[in-house]
Design a protein around this motif. Structure first.
Motif, short mmCIF file in Angstrom:
data_model
loop_
_atom_site.label_atom_id
_atom_site.label_comp_id
_atom_site.label_asym_id
_atom_site.label_seq_id
_atom_site.Cartn_x
_atom_site.Cartn_y
_atom_site.Cartn_z
N GLY A 159 0.86 -1.19 0.00
CA GLY A 159 0.00 0.00 0.00
C GLY A 159 0.88 1.23 0.00
O GLY A 159 0.73 2.13 0.83
N CYS A 160 1.82 1.25 -0.95
CA CYS A 160 2.89 2.26 -0.93
C CYS A 160 2.40 3.64 -1.31
O CYS A 160 3.14 4.62 -1.19
CB CYS A 160 4.01 1.84 -1.86
N GLY A 161 1.14 3.76 -1.82
CA GLY A 161 0.64 5.06 -2.24
C GLY A 161 1.57 5.68 -3.28
O GLY A 161 2.03 5.00 -4.20
N GLY A 162 1.88 6.95 -3.11
CA GLY A 162 2.73 7.66 -4.07
C GLY A 162 4.22 7.44 -3.87
O GLY A 162 5.03 8.15 -4.46
N GLY A 163 4.61 6.47 -3.03
CA GLY A 163 6.02 6.10 -2.92
C GLY A 163 6.83 6.96 -1.97
O GLY A 163 8.07 6.91 -1.98
N GLN A 164 6.16 7.71 -1.10
CA GLN A 164 6.90 8.62 -0.20
C GLN A 164 7.83 7.86 0.76
O GLN A 164 8.95 8.29 1.01
CB GLN A 164 5.93 9.50 0.61
N LEU A 165 7.35 6.75 1.32
CA LEU A 165 8.19 6.00 2.27
C LEU A 165 9.39 5.39 1.54
O LEU A 165 10.51 5.40 2.04
CB LEU A 165 7.37 4.91 2.96
N LEU A 166 9.15 4.90 0.33
CA LEU A 166 10.25 4.30 -0.44
C LEU A 166 11.29 5.36 -0.79
O LEU A 166 12.49 5.11 -0.73
CB LEU A 166 9.69 3.63 -1.71
N GLU A 167 10.81 6.54 -1.12
CA GLU A 167 11.75 7.63 -1.41
C GLU A 167 12.57 7.99 -0.16
O GLU A 167 13.78 8.19 -0.23
CB GLU A 167 10.98 8.87 -1.90
N TYR A 168 11.88 8.02 0.96
CA TYR A 168 12.55 8.31 2.24
C TYR A 168 13.68 7.29 2.49
O TYR A 168 14.79 7.64 2.86
CB TYR A 168 11.50 8.24 3.36
N MET A 169 13.37 6.00 2.25
CA MET A 169 14.38 4.96 2.48
C MET A 169 15.50 5.06 1.46
O MET A 169 16.67 4.91 1.81
CB MET A 169 13.73 3.58 2.37
N ALA A 170 15.13 5.30 0.21
CA ALA A 170 16.14 5.36 -0.86
C ALA A 170 17.16 6.46 -0.58
O ALA A 170 18.36 6.28 -0.80
CB ALA A 170 15.46 5.61 -2.20
N LYS A 171 16.68 7.60 -0.06
CA LYS A 171 17.58 8.73 0.22
C LYS A 171 18.53 8.42 1.36
O LYS A 171 19.67 8.83 1.35
CB LYS A 171 16.76 9.96 0.60
N ARG A 172 18.02 7.71 2.37
CA ARG A 172 18.82 7.48 3.57
C ARG A 172 19.70 6.24 3.51
O ARG A 172 20.67 6.13 4.23
CB ARG A 172 17.92 7.41 4.79
N ARG A 173 19.31 5.26 2.71
CA ARG A 173 20.05 4.00 2.65
C ARG A 173 20.36 3.66 1.19
O ARG A 173 19.58 2.96 0.53
CB ARG A 173 19.23 2.86 3.28
N PRO A 174 21.50 4.12 0.69
CA PRO A 174 21.81 3.92 -0.74
C PRO A 174 21.87 2.46 -1.16
O PRO A 174 21.73 2.14 -2.33
CB PRO A 174 23.17 4.59 -0.91
N GLY A 175 22.06 1.54 -0.18
CA GLY A 175 22.15 0.11 -0.54
C GLY A 175 20.81 -0.60 -0.53
O GLY A 175 20.71 -1.75 -0.96
N VAL A 176 19.79 0.06 0.01
CA VAL A 176 18.48 -0.60 0.13
C VAL A 176 17.81 -0.74 -1.23
O VAL A 176 17.82 0.19 -2.04
CB VAL A 176 17.57 0.19 1.10
N ARG A 177 17.25 -1.93 -1.48
CA ARG A 177 16.39 -2.14 -2.66
C ARG A 177 14.97 -2.31 -2.14
O ARG A 177 14.78 -2.85 -1.03
CB ARG A 177 16.79 -3.41 -3.41
N ALA A 178 14.00 -1.88 -2.91
CA ALA A 178 12.63 -1.99 -2.40
C ALA A 178 11.61 -2.11 -3.51
O ALA A 178 11.85 -1.69 -4.64
CB ALA A 178 12.30 -0.79 -1.52
N VAL A 179 10.47 -2.70 -3.12
CA VAL A 179 9.33 -2.82 -4.02
C VAL A 179 8.13 -2.21 -3.29
O VAL A 179 7.94 -2.44 -2.09
CB VAL A 179 9.01 -4.30 -4.33
N GLY A 180 7.33 -1.45 -4.02
CA GLY A 180 6.06 -0.95 -3.47
C GLY A 180 4.92 -1.62 -4.21
O GLY A 180 5.00 -1.84 -5.42
N VAL A 181 3.88 -1.94 -3.47
CA VAL A 181 2.69 -2.56 -4.06
C VAL A 181 1.50 -1.68 -3.70
O VAL A 181 1.38 -1.24 -2.55
CB VAL A 181 2.50 -3.98 -3.47
N ASP A 182 0.64 -1.41 -4.68
CA ASP A 182 -0.58 -0.65 -4.38
C ASP A 182 -1.68 -1.08 -5.36
O ASP A 182 -1.40 -1.37 -6.53
CB ASP A 182 -0.34 0.86 -4.48
N LEU A 183 -2.90 -1.09 -4.87
CA LEU A 183 -4.04 -1.51 -5.69
C LEU A 183 -4.38 -0.46 -6.75
O LEU A 183 -4.96 -0.77 -7.78
CB LEU A 183 -5.25 -1.70 -4.75
N SER A 184 -4.01 0.78 -6.49
CA SER A 184 -4.40 1.87 -7.38
C SER A 184 -3.31 2.15 -8.42
O SER A 184 -2.17 2.52 -8.08
CB SER A 184 -4.65 3.14 -6.55
#
Ligand SMILES: C[S@@+](CC[C@H](N)C(=O)[O-])C[C@H]1O[C@@H](n2cnc3c(N)ncnc32)[C@H](O)[C@@H]1O
Length: 227
Positions: free
Chosen positions: A56-81
């Motif tokens: 339920g990542c919505g517009g990806g704000q949390l993923l962006e937050y993680m990407a900025k702070r942890r350059p090694g983190v990989r992530a997937v967001g899932v959302d119904l919309s």
């Protein structure tokens, strides 16, 4: 679907207009609390090269937050919309293939078992037609020994916490009383309380379960480790 049906049915995908409204007015205030989760829970400690799922990542704000702070983190967001996913992809484009977003229901994710080092879901479970099934999906894709964090509006929330959230939400002053009523009726009302969250947690293959209030906010969280 008519307007009444749209207002009543919290399980349908966000429309384009709702996605836009959420992105502009609500997501920034939710994002204001990411650092709280990160610090209070040590969410990203030791996770410099983790593989993370945001359900339920919505517009990806949390993923962006993680990407900025942890350059090694990989992530997937899932959302119904699909509209939310389009926004998330645009927001995450600067991070290339390490941050991706897919349109899918949380209840049946096209993702392998035992894959992620952390599964997070913020403000999504209240929309799921079958909450246990959605939570079981989140646990299925987690690696054993890895962490699940679910944050949601608390149906048993305190009025002063709703007022605080309204104060922090970037809406015009006169819209804030309406936001408070909206939150109580449309967000917290269809959500769940701590007891219901504990009952759901008992049915999942997880350990070290903590269900708690988010301090100062009208929300609750489930924090646990997959067995
Ligand atoms: C309140 S928003 C939260 C967005 C984001 N997590 C945040 O914290 O800003 C809820 C999100 O859940 C999504 N959603 C609703 N039902 C869903 C489902 N069954 N599966 C996946 N996502 C869903 C909505 O499209 C929306 O983007």
């Amino acid at each position: 679907m008519n307007l009444f049906g749209m207002v009543k049915d919290s399980t349908r995908p966000y429309t384009r207009l709702e996605s836009k409204f959420y992105d502009h007015f609500i997501a920034p205030s939710v994002a204001g609390f990411y650092s709280h989760f990160e610090q209070a829970l040590g969410l990203m400690d030791g996770m410099d090269d983790a593989f993370v799922l945001d359900v339920g990542c919505g517009g990806g704000q949390l993923l962006e937050y993680m990407a900025k702070r942890r350059p090694g983190v990989r992530a997937v967001g899932v959302d119904l919309s699909g509209d939310q996913i389009r926004r998330a992809r645009k927001r995450l484009a600067p991070y290339g293939s390490r941050m991706s977003a897919i349109t899918s229901s949380a209840l049946d994710m096209p993702l392998p078992d035992n894959e992620f080092d952390l599964v997070v879901s913020i403000g999504c479970i209240k929309h799921w037609p079958d909450r246990l099934k959605g939570l079981a999906e989140c646990v299925r894709v987690l690696k054993p020994g890895s962490r699940l964090l679910v944050v949601e509006a608390d149906r048993g929330c305190r009025l002063e916490d709703v007022a605080y959230l309204a104060q922090k939400t970037p809406l015009p002053f006169l819209a804030k009383p309406i936001f408070r009523i909206f939150y109580l009726v449309k967000v917290a009302g269809p959500s769940l309380d701590m007891e219901e969250m504990r009952e759901l947690a008992k049915k999942l293959p997880i350990k070290k379960v903590r269900v708690s209030r988010v301090p100062g906010l009208p929300g609750l969280m489930l924090d646990a480790i997959k067995k």
